[in-house]
Design an enzyme around this catalytic site. Structure first.
Site, PDB file in Angstrom:
ATOM      1  N   ASP A 403     -13.448  61.770   7.269  1.00 34.83           N
ATOM      2  CA  ASP A 403     -14.007  61.951   5.930  1.00 34.83           C
ATOM      3  C   ASP A 403     -15.464  61.528   5.817  1.00 34.83           C
ATOM      4  O   ASP A 403     -16.166  61.981   4.913  1.00 34.83           O
ATOM      5  CB  ASP A 403     -13.159  61.197   4.897  1.00 34.83           C
ATOM      6  CG  ASP A 403     -11.828  61.891   4.645  1.00 34.83           C
ATOM      7  OD1 ASP A 403     -11.774  63.126   4.851  1.00 34.83           O
ATOM      8  OD2 ASP A 403     -10.858  61.232   4.266  1.00 34.83           O
ATOM      9  N   TYR A 487      -7.560  62.622  -2.258  1.00 34.26           N
ATOM     10  CA  TYR A 487      -7.553  61.154  -2.200  1.00 34.26           C
ATOM     11  C   TYR A 487      -8.814  60.565  -2.816  1.00 34.26           C
ATOM     12  O   TYR A 487      -9.896  61.148  -2.752  1.00 34.26           O
ATOM     13  CB  TYR A 487      -7.469  60.679  -0.744  1.00 34.26           C
ATOM     14  CG  TYR A 487      -6.104  60.161  -0.351  1.00 34.26           C
ATOM     15  CD1 TYR A 487      -5.678  58.901  -0.745  1.00 34.26           C
ATOM     16  CD2 TYR A 487      -5.242  60.923   0.427  1.00 34.26           C
ATOM     17  CE1 TYR A 487      -4.445  58.404  -0.381  1.00 34.26           C
ATOM     18  CE2 TYR A 487      -3.995  60.439   0.810  1.00 34.26           C
ATOM     19  CZ  TYR A 487      -3.600  59.184   0.399  1.00 34.26           C
ATOM     20  OH  TYR A 487      -2.371  58.702   0.773  1.00 34.26           O
TER      21      TYR A 487
END
Length: 766
Positions: A403, A487
């Site tokens: 990420d 998320y």
């Protein structure tokens, strides 16, 4: 008594003639080799003379021509980003090249450490002339700092090439000309066989292309969906599983989800994953290159508990008994902020921000009485995170997002809201980024700085007298929150009054789900609703800590020690079989410093200064205390470990090298190179015995979803602590002032509570 100006003038008279810092100066490595001559000469003064437009003073000494307004570590301003982009674009050889430039990242090129020391010594408050390096002719006080520089990662959409540019900036250009003047290109290099991070503009274009692809529309009709506005297409980087994923093409394999209502902006689309469809998108040309409708998996039915907006959860009943909680600081906060420089409770540091890492903490130091400013770390940040999934079925086996390296934590950060994300008296910092086409975007209130009550710091009551002393703990918190698809991740650095620093990550948001066939159950996840399951997965984070424990600029006097608790063997010295002790081991080189957590031995690591001692003669240090942790639950040949070899150990240590920043290499997207980054650097097995230490701490959590994680995942907290270990001669908490205490003891309804008095020095039994 001499005035501040007279003191400063006297200081300048004692110094050698001022020199331009842009002249030749030793690098960090040269400074380290000559660190024995790096002691300081000049004692601190209250301030320095005001800059003058006259380059020569009445005494014949040149003085600073103009004020420096940007610290070398301050993040790039919007104007500086514009200058950097315009400079690179203008350097394009042809109009076609210029038009095809896409700007992935524009970030400050952080200067050498001696430049930072110089800026802190002379150019920016609080002025610390003691940081100036010693030279044969006396201390050097320059007329100006070197120009700030920007580092740009540029993707050429036409040629599919990635290049890295260094651009020199100027305050005059960036400020007085509104950021429209060109800077100066210092260097430009094409990086072969890599793919840079994906951009939000590409994500939006990819979603539109997939929705317009006729075979995709037909596949959705077979699932009863005609309205393309219901669909969510989340482009995921392909990672690297075979030569088909090689970086000669810029690829994405999207995941598909379907909302139930098109007119509900807060509809939880992740509640209905679309499975059985395989899509491969060429992100360079923005076309679908492969498509298969492999298996017809019914869409999960609309779950009445799927949404999370007020009034829609738990059958439409929200809690009504929560009263307001107010944090009031009528006299303001205890911290002070000057630009990006923060001072609080003897701590001081600088706040930075990058598109990749998000929040960066620079120049962390503690002001310790007559010992003055004591450095702890040069730079603290989270440099990477990896999320591997444990389901071997398609498409979940290829979920192993980087990420930070594939998307960017900073670029996905969002504006924080007072009263929701942060409470109390808050100082916000904005963040500036370039978008894909080179424009500048600003995220307001991106970083939050505030104080928090943290319960009891310390307390003791004398049972003989009944007298008690208590101090409440207060901590300073610096944080930001980013959203990566489903998320949310909150990143926090907490500074405490006892000299402790705590790093914390809070994981929340919405689960990434899979669809099930009627009656199907999978052992690789948890069924959370009819036709819907959440796969098991892990989250790993990498904190990079460039330490400087008790090291002044130019010094490299740190080492790493591992501590384990050992049980004494039975025998004459352990006749009662109760003995245990702490055993230390010096980690002398990089390969020795590849270590894992061991809670059974209370394992921790200490970064020590090899020259400074405390009052008992022990070397001063800071220790890294692990929190809950794990290692990858995957076979040694797992494809994601090809790019994430750094996950194989919880701790790594390396000597500082300016270009060693990211544990998986700078470009992990579609990276076929085994072990690039940290796992390769340590094979040099460089010495750690007395050097400039960088700690890499890998920590994670194994997430086995619960039914209670649906429709929202309550925040889970993981992290670690940097704790003084022999750094102070006694606890810094000793001089924390008593808090004002309410002498009236009341119950939860505000009624007085009857307590029995002390009898004979002991608490009476109620």
């Amino acid at each position: 008594m001499a005035t501040t100006e007279e003191k400063a003038t006297s200081l300048l008279r004692k110094a050698s003639p001022l020199q331009d810092w842009t002249a030749d100066h030793p690098t960090d490595e040269q400074v380290h080799r000559n660190r024995t001559s790096s002691a300081t000469l000049i004692r601190p003064v209250d301030s320095l003379p005001q800059p003058s437009t006259n380059p020569t003073s009445s005494k014949g000494l040149p003085v600073m021509i103009r004020a420096q307004t940007r610290h070398p570590l301050d993040p790039l301003t919007a104007a500086e980003i514009s200058v950097a982009v315009a400079t690179v674009r203008a350097a394009g050889a042809t109009p076609e090249v210029r038009d095809s430039m896409r700007f992935i990242e524009v970030v400050l090129l952080e200067p050498e450490k001696h430049v930072v020391a110089l800026a802190d010594a002379y150019f920016f408050p609080p002025f610390q002339p003691s940081l100036l390096p010693r030279t044969k002719g006396g201390p050097i006080i320059p007329t100006k700092l070197p120009p700030r520089q920007a580092r740009l990662v540029v993707y050429n959409k036409k040629s599919n090439e990635t290049s890295v540019w260094i651009v020199e900036l100027s305050e005059v250009h960036a400020v007085t000309r509104g950021g429209h003047h060109r800077g100066k290109v210092i260097s430009s290099n094409v990086v072969p066989n890599v793919q840079p991070p994906m951009d939000a503009v590409e994500y939006a274009e990819c979603e539109a292309v997939v929705k317009e692809f006729p075979p995709f529309r037909e596949a959705m009709k077979r699932r009863g969906i005609d309205d393309m506005d219901l669909l969510m297409v989340d482009p995921w980087c392909v990672g690297y599983h075979s030569e088909a994923d090689a970086p000669n093409r810029r690829l994405a394999k999207p995941l598909i989800f379907c909302r139930t209502e098109s007119d509900c902006p807060m509809e939880n689309g992740y509640a209905r994953p679309v499975e059985g469809i395989y899509v491969l998108v060429d992100m360079q040309n923005m076309v679908v290159v492969e498509f298969e409708d492999r298996k017809l998996v019914p869409l999960p039915p609309a779950d009445p508990l799927r949404n999370y907006t007020p009034g829609e959860t738990r059958g439409g009943v929200d809690r009504s008994d929560v009263k307001p909680l107010h944090i009031i600081q009528a006299e303001g906060p205890s911290f002070r902020v000057d630009g990006h420089f923060v001072q609080w409770q003897k701590w001081n540091f600088r706040i930075g921000f990058t598109p990749r890492e998000g929040l960066v903490i620079y120049s962390v130091a503690y002001v310790d009485g007559n010992r003055g400013r004591r450095p702890v770390a040069h730079r603290l940040s989270f440099v990477e995170m990896v999320v591997p999934y444990g389901d071997p079925n398609d498409p979940h086996y290829r979920k192993n997002a980087f990420d930070a390296g594939e998307d960017g934590l900073g670029k996905n950060a969002h504006s924080l809201k007072k009263g929701c994300d942060c409470l109390g008296y808050i100082k916000y910092f904005d963040a500036h980024f370039t978008n894909f086409t080179g424009g500048v975007e600003t995220t307001e209130n991106c970083v939050c700085l505030h104080e928090e009550d943290h319960g009891i710091l310390w307390k003791h009551q004398d049972w003989r007298t009944g007298l008690a002393e208590v101090r409440r703990s207060r901590r300073l918190t610096v944080s930001f929150i980013c959203t990566v698809a489903n998320y949310e991740y909150g990143f926090y650095w907490h500074f405490y009054q006892d000299g402790k620093i705590e790093a914390e990550v809070r994981l929340t948001g919405i689960l990434s789900l899979g669809a099930l066939q009627p009656g199907e159950v999978r052992k690789y996840g948890t069924t959370i609703a009819p036709g819907l399951y959440a796969p098991v997965h892990q989250h790993f984070f990498v904190a990079r800590m460039d330490m400087a424990v008790d090291c002044k600029p130019g010094e490299a006097y740190n080492q790493v020690v591992e501590v384990n608790i050992k049980v004494e063997e039975p025998g004459e010295v352990n006749v009662h079989n109760n003995a245990f002790y702490a055993e230390e081991k010096l980690l002398r080189c990089e390969l020795e410093a590849m270590r894992d957590c061991d809670p059974l031995s209370a394992r921790h690591w200490i970064v020590r200064n090899t020259r400074n001692v405390n009052r008992t003669g022990q070397l001063t240090g800071y220790k890294l205390v692990p929190g809950a942790n794990c290692l990858p639950l995957a076979g040694t040949e797992a494809k994601f470990l090809r790019r994430a070899a750094f996950l194989k150990h919880n701790l790594w240590a390396t000597p500082y090298a300016r270009d060693e920043m990211y544990p998986g290499g700078e470009f992990p997207n579609q990276n076929p190179r085994v072990g690039e980054g940290l796992a390769t650097w340590v094979t040099q097995n460089r010495s750690l015995e007395e050097t400039d230490i960088v700690l890499w701490y890998v920590f994670g959590v194994t997430h086995i979803p619960r039914l209670e994680d649906w429709p929202v995942m309550p925040a889970e907290h993981i992290g670690f602590t940097l704790m003084p270990h022999g750094f102070f001669n006694c606890s810094p908490a000793v001089d924390v002032p008593p808090s004002s205490c309410d002498s009236d003891v009341k119950d939860g309804n505000g009624n007085g509570v009857v307590t029995k008095p002390l009898q004979n020095g002991l608490l009476a039994k109620l």
